[in-house]
Each structure stands twice: as structure tokens, then as C-alpha cells.
Scaffold this motif. Structure first.
Motif, PDB file in Angstrom:
ATOM      1  N   ALA A  21      -6.936 -34.206  -8.309  1.00 17.78           N
ATOM      2  CA  ALA A  21      -5.877 -35.207  -8.112  1.00 17.78           C
ATOM      3  C   ALA A  21      -5.219 -35.028  -6.750  1.00 17.78           C
ATOM      4  CB  ALA A  21      -4.849 -35.085  -9.226  1.00 17.78           C
ATOM      5  N   GLY A  24      -7.551 -36.192  -4.071  1.00 16.89           N
ATOM      6  CA  GLY A  24      -7.685 -37.650  -4.087  1.00 16.89           C
ATOM      7  C   GLY A  24      -6.418 -38.383  -3.675  1.00 16.89           C
ATOM      8  N   ASP A  26      -3.618 -38.318  -5.280  1.00 10.26           N
ATOM      9  CA  ASP A  26      -2.880 -38.832  -6.447  1.00 10.26           C
ATOM     10  C   ASP A  26      -1.741 -37.916  -6.897  1.00 10.26           C
ATOM     11  OD1 ASP A  26      -4.533 -41.083  -6.654  1.00 10.26           O
ATOM     12  OD2 ASP A  26      -6.094 -39.856  -7.609  1.00 10.26           O
ATOM     13  N   LEU A  27      -1.641 -36.747  -6.252  1.00  8.76           N
ATOM     14  CA  LEU A  27      -0.566 -35.808  -6.599  1.00  8.76           C
ATOM     15  C   LEU A  27      -0.096 -35.146  -5.304  1.00  8.76           C
ATOM     16  CD1 LEU A  27       1.097 -34.329  -8.801  1.00  8.76           C
ATOM     17  CD2 LEU A  27      -0.795 -32.688  -9.001  1.00  8.76           C
ATOM     18  N   GLY A 183       3.368 -34.357 -11.901  1.00  6.64           N
ATOM     19  CA  GLY A 183       3.847 -35.373 -10.967  1.00  6.64           C
ATOM     20  C   GLY A 183       5.325 -35.671 -11.165  1.00  6.64           C
ATOM     21  N   ASP A 214      -2.085 -43.742 -18.822  1.00  2.95           N
ATOM     22  CA  ASP A 214      -1.860 -42.382 -18.274  1.00  2.95           C
ATOM     23  C   ASP A 214      -0.512 -42.241 -17.565  1.00  2.95           C
ATOM     24  OD1 ASP A 214      -5.358 -41.638 -17.383  1.00  2.95           O
ATOM     25  OD2 ASP A 214      -4.305 -41.771 -19.320  1.00  2.95           O
ATOM     26  N   ARG A 215       0.431 -43.151 -17.890  1.00  3.81           N
ATOM     27  CA  ARG A 215       1.784 -42.997 -17.366  1.00  3.81           C
ATOM     28  C   ARG A 215       2.674 -42.455 -18.489  1.00  3.81           C
ATOM     29  NH1 ARG A 215       2.613 -46.443 -12.768  1.00  3.81           N
ATOM     30  NH2 ARG A 215       4.818 -46.753 -13.309  1.00  3.81           N
TER      31      ARG A 215
END
Ligand SMILES: Nc1nc2c(c(=O)[nH]1)N[C@@H](CN(C=O)c1ccc(C(=O)N[C@@H](CCC(=O)O)C(=O)O)cc1)CN2
Ligand code: GAR
Length: 218
Positions: A21, A24, A26-27, A183, A214-215
Motif C-alpha cells: 500500500a 502504491g 495508498d498509505l 491510515g 474497504d472504507r
């Protein structure tokens, strides 16, 4: 909370989810060290493959649990983490190391806490005839798996489930659950305040739930 240290004893799929993540985009964090009680853990291999410093110590080299923990966490402190993630770390942590890091250490556990603390959670769920199971991310306290729960992911237990099928279904939801929870901690949405999990400054009445997207849903 952008510098993350990971403690792991096993294959490291949750660690890999964090690594991927971050890679990518994303984090917004960095895994600054991986620490283990098992030198041959898959998590140690994954860390080294990703160029992340990895340290493993052998419990049998220390006279007491507390001495082992003190040595391991001295190495953890060396990387100055903002957040410590137990991701399949299979040792009970001494009260001293936990209390000194309250609110900065989390654990992912394969059950819907407070149900099924400890080990062998999937077998316990099957034995209990549970129709729902899942995973929890909680702040680590001295009480094993007793810390304030931040977020959970739920899966159905199916009639023909065995431990292998159920654990695979849970693990598939652990990864997005851990990523969403880390996150929320990294961005400051979630904090531990006076022993209570707060979301946007408001104490949670119940754990956040991982949605199908996935939230985290409050
Ligand atoms: N003080 C705390 N330590 C740890 C916590 C916690 O909440 N408070 N979470 C665990 C993770 N965990 C489950 O999520 C867990 C880890 C280890 C054990 C356990 O019984 N370990 C045995 C050895 C088992 C083995 O080697 O196979 C032991 O330490 O004697 C139960 C649950 C991380 N630590
Ligand atoms: N009591 C702690 C515990 O059982 N943790 C569990 O260990 C597995 C580690 O998998 P991984 O090494 O593939 O991330 C995960 O299922 C995690 O929930």
C-alpha cells in the motif's frame, strides 16, 4: 504517525499489505523496521526483500520475558516509530513495554473482540457455532487482546466451513482492515484519548466497521 514499526512472528501477509500500500501511494507512511522473535519468519524475509531493516531476537537467549521485551523494544526505539503494529506477533508483551507505548501500539486479531481472545480463534468460533466471525484492530494494553477496539471486519461463517476456509475468508478482510485503520491513525482521524478510541475527536460507541468498499464506517 508516519513512521511504522512492525512486530511479526509469521508469514507476514499483513506486513506485505502495508508495504504494498505504501509503495502504491495508498498509505502515506513508511515501515522503518520489522522486529521478530523468529529469525526464519516470512515477515523477516519480506522486510529484507523490501529493503526494510529487520531484527530478530531469540527468546531462549534471555532469562525472562521482560528481559527479552526490553532488548527487543530497545531496538524498536532505535528506529523512532510513531506507530507500532503487531501483525501476527505471537508473544504476550510485558506490561512495562506496553504501558510506555499506550496509544502508539496496535494489534490485529483474528476474531470479533471481545469474543475469542488468545489463540486458535477460528476453531473456537466454529466450536461455538458462530454464524459471524472476523477480525479486530485494537490498541495494545497489558491485558491480552483486551485493549480498546478501533475497527472490525465481519465475515459469515458458512455451514461447510472448516478452519482453513474460515481463516482464509478472515485473512482476506484483515489486510484492508489493517490498511484502513493504520491510515486513520496516520492521518490523525483516530486517536486514543483517556483510554477511549476517538474518531474525529468523538469517543466511539462501537468499533468502526470495514465496509464492502474497504472504507471505515463510524
Ligand atoms: N500485553 C499484550 N501482548 C500482546 C497483545 C495484547 O493485546 N497485549 N496482543 C498479542 C497478539 N495476540 C493475539 O492477537 C497473541 C499473541 C500471543 C499469544 C500467546 O498466547 N502467546 C504465547 C506463546 C504462543 C506460541 O508461541 O505459539 C506466549 O507468549 O506465551 C496470544 C495472543 C501480541 N501480544
Ligand atoms: N493472536 C495474534 C494472531 O493470531 N494474529 C494473526 O496472525 C496472522 C498473521 O498473519 P500474517 O503473518 O500473514 O500477517 C493474522 O491472521 C493475524 O490476525
Amino acid at each position: 504517525m508516519r513512521r511504522i514499526a512492525v512486530l511479526a512472528s509469521g508469514r507476514g501477509s499483513n506486513l506485505q499489505a502495508l508495504i504494498d500500500a505504501i509503495a502504491g501511494g495508498d498509505l502515506a507512511a513508511e515501515v522503518v523496521g520489522v522486529f521478530s522473535d523468529r529469525s526464519r519468519a516470512g515477515a523477516v524475509e519480506r522486510a529484507r526483500a523490501a529493503g526494510i531493516p529487520a531484527v530478530s531476537l531469540r527468546p531462549r537467549d534471555f532469562d525472562t520475558r521482560a528481559a527479552f521485551d526490553e532488548a527487543l523494544f530497545s531496538r524498536v526505539d532505535d528506529v523512532q516509530p510513531d506507530l507500532i503494529v503487531c501483525a501476527g506477533y505471537m508473544r504476550l508483551l510485558s506490561a512495562d513495554v506496553v504501558e510506555a507505548r499506550e496509544g502508539r501500539m496496535i494489534n490485529i486479531h483474528p476474531s470479533l473482540l471481545p469474543a475469542f481472545k488468545g489463540l486458535h480463534t477460528h476453531q473456537l468460533a466454529l466450536d461455538a457455532g458462530a454464524t459471524e466471525h472476523g477480525a479486530s484492530v485494537h490498541f495494545v494494553t497489558a491485558e491480552l487482546d483486551g485493549g480498546p477496539v478501533i475497527a472490525q471486519a465481519r465475515v459469515p461463517v458458512l455451514p461447510d466451513d472448516d478452519v482453513e476456509r474460515l481463516s482464509a475468508r478472515v485473512l482476506a478482510r484483515e489486510h484492508p482492515l489493517l490498511l484502513a485503520t493504520v491510515g486513520a491513525l496516520v492521518e490523525g482521524r483516530v486517536r486514543l484519548v483517556d483510554g477511549q478510541v476517538c474518531d474525529h475527536g468523538r469517543p466511539l460507541a462501537a468499533p468502526l466497521q470495514l465496509g464492502d468498499d474497504d472504507r471505515l464506517l463510524g
